[in-house]
Motif scaffolding. Sequence first.
Motif, PDB file in Angstrom:
ATOM      1  N   ARG A  37       0.834  -1.201   0.000  1.00 48.64           N
ATOM      2  CA  ARG A  37       0.000   0.000   0.000  1.00 48.64           C
ATOM      3  C   ARG A  37       0.874   1.260   0.000  1.00 48.64           C
ATOM      4  N   ALA A  38       1.908   1.262   0.822  1.00 47.84           N
ATOM      5  CA  ALA A  38       2.798   2.430   0.910  1.00 47.84           C
ATOM      6  C   ALA A  38       3.536   2.667  -0.406  1.00 47.84           C
ATOM      7  N   VAL A  39       4.057   1.607  -0.992  1.00 50.12           N
ATOM      8  CA  VAL A  39       4.806   1.745  -2.241  1.00 50.12           C
ATOM      9  C   VAL A  39       3.885   2.132  -3.391  1.00 50.12           C
ATOM     10  N   LEU A  40       2.700   1.546  -3.441  1.00 51.35           N
ATOM     11  CA  LEU A  40       1.745   1.859  -4.501  1.00 51.35           C
ATOM     12  C   LEU A  40       1.280   3.314  -4.410  1.00 51.35           C
ATOM     13  N   THR A  41       1.098   3.792  -3.208  1.00 48.14           N
ATOM     14  CA  THR A  41       0.708   5.194  -3.014  1.00 48.14           C
ATOM     15  C   THR A  41       1.807   6.132  -3.504  1.00 48.14           C
ATOM     16  N   GLU A  44       2.602   4.574  -7.751  1.00 47.55           N
ATOM     17  CA  GLU A  44       1.444   4.350  -8.620  1.00 47.55           C
ATOM     18  C   GLU A  44       1.538   3.073  -9.455  1.00 47.55           C
ATOM     19  N   LEU A  45       2.705   2.692  -9.894  1.00 47.64           N
ATOM     20  CA  LEU A  45       2.906   1.499 -10.712  1.00 47.64           C
ATOM     21  C   LEU A  45       3.988   0.652 -10.049  1.00 47.64           C
ATOM     22  N   ILE A  46       3.629  -0.569  -9.672  1.00 49.67           N
ATOM     23  CA  ILE A  46       4.602  -1.423  -8.991  1.00 49.67           C
ATOM     24  C   ILE A  46       4.593  -2.828  -9.583  1.00 49.67           C
ATOM     25  N   LYS A  47       5.708  -3.506  -9.361  1.00 55.01           N
ATOM     26  CA  LYS A  47       5.837  -4.896  -9.764  1.00 55.01           C
ATOM     27  C   LYS A  47       5.966  -5.731  -8.501  1.00 55.01           C
ATOM     28  N   GLY A  67      -7.298  -6.157  -5.204  1.00 51.86           N
ATOM     29  CA  GLY A  67      -8.602  -5.886  -4.602  1.00 51.86           C
ATOM     30  C   GLY A  67      -8.487  -5.231  -3.240  1.00 51.86           C
ATOM     31  N   MET A  68      -7.544  -5.688  -2.434  1.00 47.14           N
ATOM     32  CA  MET A  68      -7.341  -5.112  -1.099  1.00 47.14           C
ATOM     33  C   MET A  68      -6.862  -3.664  -1.163  1.00 47.14           C
ATOM     34  N   LEU A  69      -6.084  -3.352  -2.198  1.00 46.08           N
ATOM     35  CA  LEU A  69      -5.499  -2.013  -2.306  1.00 46.08           C
ATOM     36  C   LEU A  69      -6.312  -1.067  -3.183  1.00 46.08           C
ATOM     37  N   GLY A  70      -7.344  -1.568  -3.822  1.00 47.42           N
ATOM     38  CA  GLY A  70      -8.125  -0.734  -4.733  1.00 47.42           C
ATOM     39  C   GLY A  70      -7.368  -0.419  -6.003  1.00 47.42           C
ATOM     40  N   ALA A  71      -6.462  -1.298  -6.382  1.00 48.05           N
ATOM     41  CA  ALA A  71      -5.631  -1.108  -7.571  1.00 48.05           C
ATOM     42  C   ALA A  71      -6.148  -1.977  -8.710  1.00 48.05           C
ATOM     43  N   LYS A  85      -2.357   1.974  -9.553  1.00 49.16           N
ATOM     44  CA  LYS A  85      -3.399   2.772  -8.913  1.00 49.16           C
ATOM     45  C   LYS A  85      -3.035   4.241  -9.094  1.00 49.16           C
ATOM     46  N   LYS A  86      -3.821   4.922  -9.897  1.00 51.67           N
ATOM     47  CA  LYS A  86      -3.551   6.326 -10.211  1.00 51.67           C
ATOM     48  C   LYS A  86      -3.919   7.222  -9.039  1.00 51.67           C
ATOM     49  N   LYS A  87      -3.043   8.184  -8.755  1.00 53.13           N
ATOM     50  CA  LYS A  87      -3.328   9.175  -7.716  1.00 53.13           C
ATOM     51  C   LYS A  87      -4.421  10.115  -8.204  1.00 53.13           C
ATOM     52  N   LYS A  88      -5.178  10.639  -7.266  1.00 55.97           N
ATOM     53  CA  LYS A  88      -6.223  11.591  -7.632  1.00 55.97           C
ATOM     54  C   LYS A  88      -5.638  12.952  -7.998  1.00 55.97           C
ATOM     55  N   GLU A  89      -4.519  13.316  -7.346  1.00 54.81           N
ATOM     56  CA  GLU A  89      -3.875  14.596  -7.617  1.00 54.81           C
ATOM     57  C   GLU A  89      -2.392  14.389  -7.889  1.00 54.81           C
TER      58      GLU A  89
END
Length: 98
Positions: A37-41, A44-47, A67-71, A85-89
């Motif tokens: 979650r921290a890295v994805l935030t 945005e794009l992770i492997k 699913g857990m991360l909303g990605a 998971k794209k950031k909103k801003e």
Amino acid sequence: MLTSKDKRTLKAMASRLPSVVQIGKDGLSNPVIDSARAVLTARELIKIHVLKNADSDIRETAAALAGMLGAELVQTIGHYGILFKKKKEKSKFDFIKG
């Protein structure tokens, strides 16, 4: 929802990325989920990499983590998966419509 063109672009970008989340025999434990979650935030794009000693299947594990991360699960290949998971801003991926 990502289009096929968006997925193709993200796959090409992720091909050069190192895997930043490794899932071992403990599977999707809380520390792994929090780390992802921290890295994805931040990125945005992770492997992700499901190690050989893990008892779980890469497709199931990557889909569950997404699913857990909303990605969105972009791709699974071998023991690797790509999540987005794209950031909103202030996103670096403003060209992605999804």
